[in-house]
Scaffold this motif. Sequence first.
Motif, PDB file in Angstrom:
ATOM      1  N   LEU A  23      64.793  10.904   5.549  1.00 51.88           N
ATOM      2  CA  LEU A  23      64.985  10.653   4.125  1.00 51.88           C
ATOM      3  C   LEU A  23      66.391  11.063   3.681  1.00 51.88           C
ATOM      4  O   LEU A  23      67.085  10.322   2.993  1.00 51.88           O
ATOM      5  CB  LEU A  23      63.944  11.431   3.310  1.00 51.88           C
ATOM      6  N   LEU A  54      68.990   8.769   5.097  1.00 47.12           N
ATOM      7  CA  LEU A  54      68.941   7.479   4.434  1.00 47.12           C
ATOM      8  C   LEU A  54      69.719   7.540   3.110  1.00 47.12           C
ATOM      9  O   LEU A  54      70.580   6.704   2.835  1.00 47.12           O
ATOM     10  CB  LEU A  54      67.483   7.081   4.169  1.00 47.12           C
ATOM     11  N   LEU A  55      69.400   8.571   2.298  1.00 46.76           N
ATOM     12  CA  LEU A  55      70.065   8.683   0.985  1.00 46.76           C
ATOM     13  C   LEU A  55      71.565   8.885   1.156  1.00 46.76           C
ATOM     14  O   LEU A  55      72.359   8.398   0.366  1.00 46.76           O
ATOM     15  CB  LEU A  55      69.448   9.826   0.171  1.00 46.76           C
ATOM     16  N   LEU A  91      67.722   5.582  -4.801  1.00 51.56           N
ATOM     17  CA  LEU A  91      66.800   4.549  -4.298  1.00 51.56           C
ATOM     18  C   LEU A  91      65.446   4.664  -4.985  1.00 51.56           C
ATOM     19  O   LEU A  91      64.953   5.763  -5.247  1.00 51.56           O
ATOM     20  CB  LEU A  91      66.590   4.716  -2.794  1.00 51.56           C
ATOM     21  N   ILE A 145      62.692   2.941  -0.483  1.00 53.87           N
ATOM     22  CA  ILE A 145      62.637   3.921   0.601  1.00 53.87           C
ATOM     23  C   ILE A 145      61.602   3.484   1.656  1.00 53.87           C
ATOM     24  O   ILE A 145      61.882   3.468   2.850  1.00 53.87           O
ATOM     25  CB  ILE A 145      62.304   5.329   0.048  1.00 53.87           C
ATOM     26  N   TYR A 175      65.205   8.167  -6.434  1.00 56.84           N
ATOM     27  CA  TYR A 175      65.563   9.437  -5.801  1.00 56.84           C
ATOM     28  C   TYR A 175      67.016   9.412  -5.355  1.00 56.84           C
ATOM     29  O   TYR A 175      67.517   8.377  -4.939  1.00 56.84           O
ATOM     30  CB  TYR A 175      64.651   9.699  -4.603  1.00 56.84           C
TER      31      TYR A 175
END
Length: 698
Positions: free
Chosen positions: A12, A15-16, A23, A28, A63
């Motif tokens: 996570l 990814l961010l 996102l 996500i 997020y």
Amino acid sequence: MHHFKDKLQDDLLNLLKSVKKPLLLREIYHLLNLPKEKRPKVREVLKFLEAQNKVIKLKKRKYALPEQVSFLKGRLRVHPDGYGFVETEKERIFIPPRFIGKALDGDIVLVRIDRVSLKGPEGRIIEVVERKRKNLVGYLVKRKKAYFVEPEDPRIPFEIYIPKKRLNKAQVNHLVVAKIIQPTSEYGFPVGEIIKDLGDPLNLESHTWAVVYTYDLPHLWTEELMAELQKLPEEVILEDKKGRTDLTKIPFVTIDGENARDFDDAVCVQKTKKGYKLWVAIADVAHYVKKGSFLDQEAYLRGTSVYFPTMVIPMFHEKLSNHLCSLNPNVDRLAMIVEIDFSHDGEVANQKFYEGVIHSHARLTYTEVKKMVVDHDQETIEKYQDLYPMLDTAAELAFILREKRLKRGSLDFDLPEPEIIINIKGEVENIVKRERNLAHMLIEDFMIAANEAVASFLTQKGYPFLYRVHETPDINKLKQLSEIFLSYGIEVTFPEEVTPQFFQRLISQFSGKPYAYLFNHLLLRSLKQAKYTPENLGHFGLASTCYCHFTSPIRRYPDLVVHRTLKAALKRKKPVYKEEELEKMGKHLSEKERTAEEAEREVLKRFQCFFMKDKIGMTFNGIITGVTAFGFFVDLLEYMVSGVVRVVDLEDDFYVLDEKGIALIGQKTGKVFQIGQSVTVRVKEVDLRRFYINFVLA
């Protein structure tokens, strides 16, 4: 299982990091390529990361990483209409009413910018970092069987429920101070306790105290501080005079207002072969108040004395401020001496600094000195015949120094200041323009000379201390001014390097013109605020390259800092303060100075309302001093009182604020109300709860 969670956390966060933008939950799921049954786990992990502030949840379930969302810290200012502004180090962020949440006016908050419009950034409050308001002042009311406090300040949007056992004997309808003890109650309001009954709201004194509590001004002395005071002598003792220069024979005098109680400064001037000799003696507070003592800590906390029409909240206890450190007449007092030799044309030929003992020969008032040196009033001259020649010489030197300072560009706006006259019954009898005559200027000139002398001496010696600085105005602000001036048909081009002389020429160019008021007002608004800092940025308003506050150690803490530094420099000891330490002190002391100014202004506003409450329906002449979308402000000429004419009361037309913000223009008639214009107004209403005065055009 834990392994999966840890991996999911990493996935996570990575990814961010990689997408560099907030996102949505579904994005996500999609980007991590997760089947339906794993989705609740993602939500759980996100919640966990959110609790640790590793991920931030934005509105619409988006997020992001904390570093992708800029949070700014600042102070919230709430407008009575419900919206607010957060003032951060760099900018002002507009906060719509629905995004203020539980934050109160004055709180230190974290904000997030949501969008930037033409008018500037707009955002929402994420959390309250520090509650600035410890006390809420309001009116105690009883409804049915329950008690509530209605806050006085229109910016506080809720009442406070007070349980019976928390009333502490306060009387209904009195002004009271409440503190919140729990955030909500069965009434939906916070629960509070009354910590002080300030008395009947029809008394002026109650309102002065209301301001003291609203601004949270410390005003009590601790036991430890009182114990320290006990140890100080009642009068100056013999051993304290050791090693000091005896100046008791020099005819020092103090010159102050009629009501002054603390005498920081005494002066004496003599003619010499080459010009003049000036002695400025300043109360030696540092001799009695040691760094780090309880007296010192309390004074630093207060930062300054606060002066109200009916009372003073002093920085030091009366024993020091009105007695031991006050340069009262006919007693020996310890002082720090600045001795300056001037040539005939006011050039500094020589300056000395030392610790001395003085014996003030007279406590003179500005009025008495003016009577002698301006009006040549025989009676007063005879009363002070021994001192009159000295005062005459002093006036001569002061004139030379002032001329010299004006030549270098020192600005004198000579803005009228209000003075409140209270009668024996404790009511406001009048509000007049505070007089400023030659005697005031004489003291001012000598104090500026002493302040500059000390600042340049310490700078030369390389000792860090607090300068009093006033920065050059912002060229962009001045360019906006040029546009306003143009609309009056006056062309002003500001040079790239704005000097005080340039400002001074502008002021004299306007003086006596009908719009002088407007221009002085605008020029003044374009100036920055003076402040305290260990960095020598110069003083624009005084056109001084090196300036500090040294002459009022009884009522201003920065002066005490300078005294301690001067003592160390004279004894060639190591510096008293470090640069970093002074940086922090300068911020705190500048802030305390602002708070004192705000509190003094607030009391003035209240006293003005009390003064005007019996003048409803009466007509006065005034001048427009400010214009907003909802109306314009008017200062009366007869009294130093200001009020507002609201747009809703201008019934002849629909008025709109012009884009420069200096005029209201009627849409049909083209009638204009602008800053500096003369108007005749009638007092419509005086609100003694919200403290505003409403005028209508007569």
